[in-house]
Design a protein around this motif. Structure first.
Motif, PDB file in Angstrom:
ATOM      1  N   TRP A  28      38.386  48.244  51.800  1.00 18.38           N
ATOM      2  CA  TRP A  28      39.703  47.721  51.417  1.00 18.38           C
ATOM      3  C   TRP A  28      39.705  47.289  49.957  1.00 18.38           C
ATOM      4  O   TRP A  28      40.664  47.523  49.228  1.00 18.38           O
ATOM      5  N   LEU A  29      38.611  46.640  49.533  1.00 14.42           N
ATOM      6  CA  LEU A  29      38.518  46.217  48.131  1.00 14.42           C
ATOM      7  C   LEU A  29      38.530  47.431  47.203  1.00 14.42           C
ATOM      8  O   LEU A  29      39.229  47.441  46.187  1.00 14.42           O
ATOM      9  N   ILE A  31      39.667  50.532  47.812  1.00 10.59           N
ATOM     10  CA  ILE A  31      40.964  51.201  47.872  1.00 10.59           C
ATOM     11  C   ILE A  31      42.009  50.370  47.131  1.00 10.59           C
ATOM     12  O   ILE A  31      42.823  50.913  46.383  1.00 10.59           O
ATOM     13  N   GLY A  32      41.949  49.060  47.307  1.00 12.32           N
ATOM     14  CA  GLY A  32      42.883  48.174  46.603  1.00 12.32           C
ATOM     15  C   GLY A  32      42.700  48.262  45.099  1.00 12.32           C
ATOM     16  O   GLY A  32      43.661  48.314  44.345  1.00 12.32           O
ATOM     17  N   ALA A  33      41.454  48.318  44.642  1.00 11.68           N
ATOM     18  CA  ALA A  33      41.172  48.404  43.212  1.00 11.68           C
ATOM     19  C   ALA A  33      41.673  49.736  42.661  1.00 11.68           C
ATOM     20  O   ALA A  33      42.259  49.793  41.580  1.00 11.68           O
ATOM     21  N   THR A  35      44.112  51.602  43.901  1.00 12.75           N
ATOM     22  CA  THR A  35      45.579  51.580  43.916  1.00 12.75           C
ATOM     23  C   THR A  35      46.098  50.760  42.745  1.00 12.75           C
ATOM     24  O   THR A  35      47.040  51.165  42.074  1.00 12.75           O
ATOM     25  N   ALA A  36      45.469  49.612  42.476  1.00 12.60           N
ATOM     26  CA  ALA A  36      45.892  48.778  41.361  1.00 12.60           C
ATOM     27  C   ALA A  36      45.705  49.525  40.038  1.00 12.60           C
ATOM     28  O   ALA A  36      46.573  49.449  39.155  1.00 12.60           O
TER      29      ALA A  36
END
Length: 43
Positions: A28-29, A31-33, A35-36
């Motif tokens: 999640w971290l 993928i979140g990074a 996406t950001a």
């Protein structure tokens, strides 16, 4: 004997659940990074 078997079983289960949660959290971290970064680049 049953007590120790039950305890060790729950210990293995707890480690598996914690390990799986850790892997999901890391994914999640990452993928979140990503996406950001895409949003920041596109913006």
């Amino acid at each position: 004997m049953d007590d120790s078997v039950e305890r060790s079983c729950w210990g293995v289960t707890a480690k598996a659940v914690i390990g799986l949660a850790g892997i999901i959290f890391l994914a999640w971290l990452l993928i979140g990074a990503e996406t950001a970064a895409v949003v920041a680049t596109a913006g």
